[in-house]
Design a protein around this motif. Structure first.
Motif, PDB file in Angstrom:
ATOM      1  N   ARG A  54       9.588  17.107 -15.969  1.00 38.55           N
ATOM      2  CA  ARG A  54       8.966  17.422 -16.973  1.00 38.55           C
ATOM      3  C   ARG A  54       8.790  19.042 -17.217  1.00 38.55           C
ATOM      4  NH1 ARG A  54       4.204  16.465 -16.298  1.00 38.55           N
ATOM      5  NH2 ARG A  54       3.093  16.395 -18.399  1.00 38.55           N
ATOM      6  N   ARG A  55       8.216  19.515 -16.295  1.00 36.05           N
ATOM      7  CA  ARG A  55       8.067  21.317 -16.264  1.00 36.05           C
ATOM      8  C   ARG A  55       9.319  21.647 -16.160  1.00 36.05           C
ATOM      9  NH1 ARG A  55       3.970  21.769 -11.065  1.00 36.05           N
ATOM     10  NH2 ARG A  55       5.422  19.981 -10.529  1.00 36.05           N
ATOM     11  N   SER A  56      10.467  21.204 -15.485  1.00 34.94           N
ATOM     12  CA  SER A  56      11.560  21.909 -15.503  1.00 34.94           C
ATOM     13  C   SER A  56      12.244  21.903 -16.784  1.00 34.94           C
ATOM     14  CB  SER A  56      12.596  21.343 -14.364  1.00 34.94           C
ATOM     15  OG  SER A  56      12.033  21.270 -12.987  1.00 34.94           O
ATOM     16  N   ILE A 101       8.966   7.625 -25.498  1.00 34.07           N
ATOM     17  CA  ILE A 101       9.649   8.691 -24.860  1.00 34.07           C
ATOM     18  C   ILE A 101      11.008   9.041 -25.349  1.00 34.07           C
ATOM     19  CG2 ILE A 101       8.056   8.552 -22.956  1.00 34.07           C
ATOM     20  CD1 ILE A 101      10.428   7.648 -21.413  1.00 34.07           C
ATOM     21  N   VAL A 102      11.857   7.949 -25.524  1.00 31.96           N
ATOM     22  CA  VAL A 102      13.209   8.242 -26.187  1.00 31.96           C
ATOM     23  C   VAL A 102      13.262   8.923 -27.268  1.00 31.96           C
ATOM     24  CG1 VAL A 102      15.277   6.902 -26.634  1.00 31.96           C
ATOM     25  CG2 VAL A 102      13.895   6.049 -24.693  1.00 31.96           C
ATOM     26  N   PRO A 103      12.616   8.780 -28.344  1.00 28.91           N
ATOM     27  CA  PRO A 103      12.861   9.656 -29.713  1.00 28.91           C
ATOM     28  C   PRO A 103      12.602  11.242 -29.395  1.00 28.91           C
ATOM     29  CG  PRO A 103      11.577   7.570 -30.232  1.00 28.91           C
ATOM     30  CD  PRO A 103      11.682   7.491 -28.672  1.00 28.91           C
ATOM     31  N   PHE A 104      11.630  11.352 -28.539  1.00 32.72           N
ATOM     32  CA  PHE A 104      11.369  12.818 -28.145  1.00 32.72           C
ATOM     33  C   PHE A 104      12.534  13.436 -27.348  1.00 32.72           C
ATOM     34  CE2 PHE A 104       9.685  16.533 -25.817  1.00 32.72           C
ATOM     35  CZ  PHE A 104       8.958  17.323 -26.865  1.00 32.72           C
ATOM     36  N   ILE A 105      12.997  12.681 -26.395  1.00 26.32           N
ATOM     37  CA  ILE A 105      14.297  13.208 -25.657  1.00 26.32           C
ATOM     38  C   ILE A 105      15.186  13.540 -26.334  1.00 26.32           C
ATOM     39  CG2 ILE A 105      15.474  12.544 -23.384  1.00 26.32           C
ATOM     40  CD1 ILE A 105      13.337  11.162 -22.213  1.00 26.32           C
ATOM     41  N   VAL A 106      15.466  12.471 -27.505  1.00 30.41           N
ATOM     42  CA  VAL A 106      16.850  12.434 -28.064  1.00 30.41           C
ATOM     43  C   VAL A 106      16.782  13.636 -29.009  1.00 30.41           C
ATOM     44  CG1 VAL A 106      17.840  11.527 -30.129  1.00 30.41           C
ATOM     45  CG2 VAL A 106      17.433  10.089 -28.031  1.00 30.41           C
ATOM     46  N   LEU A 107      15.403  14.000 -29.424  1.00 23.33           N
ATOM     47  CA  LEU A 107      15.399  15.275 -30.321  1.00 23.33           C
ATOM     48  C   LEU A 107      15.563  16.514 -29.634  1.00 23.33           C
ATOM     49  CD1 LEU A 107      14.545  16.441 -33.036  1.00 23.33           C
ATOM     50  CD2 LEU A 107      12.111  16.352 -32.125  1.00 23.33           C
ATOM     51  N   CYS A 108      15.113  16.567 -28.167  1.00 21.23           N
ATOM     52  CA  CYS A 108      15.473  17.697 -27.381  1.00 21.23           C
ATOM     53  C   CYS A 108      16.868  17.867 -27.182  1.00 21.23           C
ATOM     54  CB  CYS A 108      14.684  17.509 -26.114  1.00 21.23           C
ATOM     55  SG  CYS A 108      12.823  17.785 -26.253  1.00 21.23           S
ATOM     56  N   LEU A 158       6.615  19.623 -24.866  1.00 18.47           N
ATOM     57  CA  LEU A 158       7.444  18.683 -23.986  1.00 18.47           C
ATOM     58  C   LEU A 158       6.091  18.178 -22.869  1.00 18.47           C
ATOM     59  CD1 LEU A 158      10.739  18.348 -22.588  1.00 18.47           C
ATOM     60  CD2 LEU A 158       8.946  17.990 -20.933  1.00 18.47           C
ATOM     61  N   LEU A 159       5.358  19.093 -22.311  1.00 22.73           N
ATOM     62  CA  LEU A 159       4.404  18.634 -21.190  1.00 22.73           C
ATOM     63  C   LEU A 159       3.520  17.581 -21.975  1.00 22.73           C
ATOM     64  CD1 LEU A 159       3.965  21.761 -18.865  1.00 22.73           C
ATOM     65  CD2 LEU A 159       5.169  19.817 -18.553  1.00 22.73           C
ATOM     66  N   ARG A 160       2.974  17.727 -22.928  1.00 22.82           N
ATOM     67  CA  ARG A 160       2.022  16.846 -23.597  1.00 22.82           C
ATOM     68  C   ARG A 160       2.583  15.681 -24.124  1.00 22.82           C
ATOM     69  NH1 ARG A 160      -2.198  19.509 -27.523  1.00 22.82           N
ATOM     70  NH2 ARG A 160      -2.927  17.583 -27.455  1.00 22.82           N
ATOM     71  N   MET A 161       3.931  15.613 -24.269  1.00 24.90           N
ATOM     72  CA  MET A 161       4.700  14.234 -24.892  1.00 24.90           C
ATOM     73  C   MET A 161       5.250  13.555 -23.949  1.00 24.90           C
ATOM     74  SD  MET A 161       4.251  14.736 -28.167  1.00 24.90           S
ATOM     75  CE  MET A 161       5.396  13.330 -28.707  1.00 24.90           C
ATOM     76  N   LEU A 162       5.537  14.001 -22.673  1.00 25.10           N
ATOM     77  CA  LEU A 162       6.160  12.980 -21.806  1.00 25.10           C
ATOM     78  C   LEU A 162       5.343  12.777 -20.513  1.00 25.10           C
ATOM     79  CD1 LEU A 162      10.000  14.459 -21.799  1.00 25.10           C
ATOM     80  CD2 LEU A 162       8.890  12.655 -23.289  1.00 25.10           C
ATOM     81  N   PRO A 163       5.102  11.776 -20.142  1.00 25.03           N
ATOM     82  CA  PRO A 163       4.306  11.608 -18.940  1.00 25.03           C
ATOM     83  C   PRO A 163       5.110  11.510 -17.758  1.00 25.03           C
ATOM     84  CG  PRO A 163       4.744   9.408 -20.047  1.00 25.03           C
ATOM     85  CD  PRO A 163       5.153  10.454 -20.896  1.00 25.03           C
ATOM     86  N   GLU A 164       4.527  11.950 -16.600  1.00 20.40           N
ATOM     87  CA  GLU A 164       5.351  12.097 -15.372  1.00 20.40           C
ATOM     88  C   GLU A 164       5.935  10.700 -14.728  1.00 20.40           C
ATOM     89  OE1 GLU A 164       7.342  14.321 -12.684  1.00 20.40           O
ATOM     90  OE2 GLU A 164       5.764  15.265 -14.087  1.00 20.40           O
ATOM     91  N   SER A 165       5.281   9.726 -14.934  1.00 20.36           N
ATOM     92  CA  SER A 165       5.722   8.509 -14.355  1.00 20.36           C
ATOM     93  C   SER A 165       4.867   7.330 -15.094  1.00 20.36           C
ATOM     94  CB  SER A 165       5.039   8.378 -12.819  1.00 20.36           C
ATOM     95  OG  SER A 165       3.637   8.419 -12.859  1.00 20.36           O
ATOM     96  N   PRO A 166       5.292   6.094 -14.962  1.00 14.77           N
ATOM     97  CA  PRO A 166       4.674   5.053 -15.569  1.00 14.77           C
ATOM     98  C   PRO A 166       3.171   4.788 -15.347  1.00 14.77           C
ATOM     99  CG  PRO A 166       6.822   4.294 -14.664  1.00 14.77           C
ATOM    100  CD  PRO A 166       6.514   5.546 -14.149  1.00 14.77           C
TER     101      PRO A 166
END
Length: 441
Positions: free
Chosen positions: A97-99, A33-40, A210-218
Motif C-alpha cells: 500500500r505505502r509503496s 478494492i478492485v474498482p479503486f485499483i483499476v482506476l489507479c 490510496l492509503l485510506r482506500m486499501l486495507p493492508e490485509s483481510p
C-alpha cells in the motif's frame, strides 16, 4: 461456520465451491478494492501511452524523427525493466500500500514534467524517469490482489484489472485529443503540453488517497466480518502451501522462463500497437487529432467486452489453454488482414478491432497464471521478472515499428511483424503443461 469444513465435491475442471463466508467475502473485496485499483492502473496506463497521442502535435513541434519518437516512447521501458525486480522485492518487504501510494505520486510528477521537454535528450530522460518511477506499481498491484484472491479467481479479477488498458485507449484517446484541441496555444503552451500536465494530476491525487482506500490485509478490512476475513485467510493459506515460495527455486523452473518468453512476444505486439495505433489510423487517410483519437477508442471498447467474456467462459469451464491461445491466433489474423486495406479506414478499423480484442483477451488470461504456481518472495520476484519481459517488449515494439516505417516507408510491414510475433506467442502458450492451465479441483 467452521473454517475446517471440507469443500463441497464438484466435477473436475471447475473451481471449488467456497463456504458461504468466503463467497460473501470475495464479493465484498471485489466491490471495495478492485474498482479503486483499476482506476489507479487506468491512470498508470494513460500516463504511459498518452505520448502516442501527443506525437500527433509534439513530433512536428520538436522536430522528432520516427526513430527518435519510437526510441523515446520505448525508452520508458528501460527504466521500467531495470527497476522491476529490485523494486518488487523491496515492495514485498516494505508493504504494497505505502509503496503503491509513493509510486503514484512520483510518476505523476514526472509525467507532468514531460510538458517541458524541448530536445530529444530531454524527451528520452523524461520517458526513462517515468519508467523508473512507475516500475513497481503493476507488480505491487498483482501481489496485493494475490493477498486477497485464490488462483482460480485470479483470471476473472485480472480481466477486470486489465480493463484499465483498453479503457486507457477508449477514454484516454478522446480525452487526450479533446485536451490537445481545446488547450492549443492556451497561455502560450501547446495542446500536447497541457495534456501531459492535466492527465498527470489524477495520479498524484489517487496516490494521496490510496492509503485510506486499501486495507493492508483481510484482517485489517473494517468492512469484512471476522468470519469472512478468516475464510479468505484460510483459503489462501491452504493454497499457498502447495506453491513455490522461494525466489531462487522459482528461477530454476522452466515454466517461469516460458511465461517470460510468451509475455515478451505478445507484448511486443501490444506496445507496438499502443504507441503506433494513432499513426496507423492516420496513414489510412485521417488527419484530425480528435477524430483519430476517437477512432482509437473503438477497438479497445470492443476489447473490454471480449476480454471479460473470454475470462468468464474460462472460469465456468475450467479450460485455460485454448482460452489463452485462440484469442492470440485471432489477433494475428486480424492484424494481418488490416494490412490488406491500407487506404480504407473502415475495413482497416474492423480488422484492427478484431486483432486488438484477441490480444487483450489473452492478456487478462495470461496474468492469472503466475499466481497458480508462485507465492511469497517467489511471486514477488517471479511476477517482476515476467513483467520485465513485458518491459523489454515495450522497448522493442515502438522502435521496431519506427525502424520498419523509416527504412521501408510502409507501416503495414511493421504491423505484419507484430502479427508474426503474436502467432509465435500462441504456439508457446499451447506448449505450457496442461495441468498448469487447468483449474484445480
Amino acid at each position: 461456520m467452521s473454517l475446517a469444513k471440507p469443500a463441497i465435491p464438484q466435477s473436475p475442471g471447475h473451481a471449488a465451491v467456497l463456504p458461504d463466508a468466503a463467497a460473501a467475502a470475495f464479493a465484498k473485496v471485489t466491490r471495495r478494492i478492485v474498482p479503486f485499483i483499476v482506476l489507479c492502473y487506468f491512470f498508470s496506463y494513460l500516463d504511459r501511452v498518452n505520448v502516442g497521442f501527443a506525437k500527433l502535435q509534439m513530433q512536428q513541434a520538436l522536430g522528432l524523427s520516427d526513430v527518435v519518437y519510437g526510441l523515446g516512447a520505448g525508452i520508458f521501458f528501460w527504466g521500467y525493466m531495470l527497476c522491476q525486480v529490485p523494486s518488487s522485492l523491496l515492495i514485498y518487504r516494505l508493504g504494497m500500500r505505502r509503496s503503491m501510494a509513493a509510486i503514484m505520486i512520483l510518476w505523476g510528477l514526472v509525467s507532468a514534467a514531460t510538458m517541458f521537454v524541448t530536445t530529444p535528450m530531454e524527451f528520452y530522460a523524461a520517458r526513462f524517469l517515468l519508467g523508473v518511477t512507475e516500475a513497481g506499481f503493476f507488480p505491487a498491484a498483482v501481489m496485493y490482489l494475490n493477498k486477497w484472491y485464490p488462483a482460480d479467481r485470479q483470471s476473472r479479477i485480472m480481466s477486470i484489472l486489465f480493463l484499465a488498458m483498453p479503457l486507457g485507449m477508449v477514454l484516454g484517446g478522446p480525452i487526450s485529443g479533446a485536451l490537445m484541441s481545446a488547450t492549443h496555444d492556451l497561455h502560450g503552451l501547446q495542446g500536447w503540453q497541457w495534456m501531459f500536465l492535466i492527465e498527470a494530476l489524477p495520479a498524484i491525487v489517487l496516490g494521496l488517497l490510496l492509503l485510506r482506500m486499501l486495507p493492508e490485509s483481510p484482517e485489517a478490512a473494517p468492512w469484512l466480518t471476522p468470519a469472512e476475513a478468516g475464510a479468505i485467510t484460510h483459503t489462501l493459506t491452504t493454497e499457498n502451501a502447495k506453491k513455490n515460495t522461494r525466489f531462487i527455486a522459482a528461477l530454476k523452473s522452466p515454466v517461469l522462463w516460458m511465461l517470460m518468453a510468451i509475455c515478451l512476444l505478445f507484448n511486443i505486439g501490444n506496445y507496438g500497437l499502443v504507441f503506433w495505433l494513432p499513426t496507423i489510423i492516420q496513414s489510412t487517410g485521417m488527419s484530425s487529432p480528435l477524430e483519430i483519437a476517437m477512432l482509437t477508442a473503438i477497438p479497445y471498447a470492443v476489447a473490454c467486452v471480449a476480454m471479460n467474456v473470454n475470462a468468464a467462459h474460462a472460469e465456468r469451464t475450467g479450460e485455460r489453454r485454448l482460452h489463452s491461445a485462440l484469442p492470440l491466433l485471432v489477433a494475428a489474423v486480424g492484424m494481418w488482414a488490416s494490412t490488406l486495406f491500407p487506404h480504407n479506414t473502415v475495413m482497416a478499423m474492423v480488422f484492427l478491432t478484431i486483432g486488438i480484442s484477441g490480444l487483450m483477451a489473452t492478456l487478462s488470461m495470461f496474468w492469472g497464471l503466475p499466481g497458480r504456481v508462485l507465492a511469497g518472495t517467489a511471486a514477488a520476484g517471479g511476477i517482476a521478472m515476467i513483467n520485465s519481459a513485458a518491459s523489454l517488449a515495450g522497448l522493442i515494439g515502438p522502435v521496431l515499428m519506427g525502424g520498419i516505417k523509416q527504412s521501408t516507408g510502409s507501416i503495414s510491414l511493421g504491423v505484419l511483424a507484430l502479427a508474426g510475433l503474436m502467432l509465435a506467442a500462441a504456439v508457446l502458450i499451447l506448449a505450457i503443461p496442461r495441468q498448469l492451465m487447468q483449474s484445480r479441483s
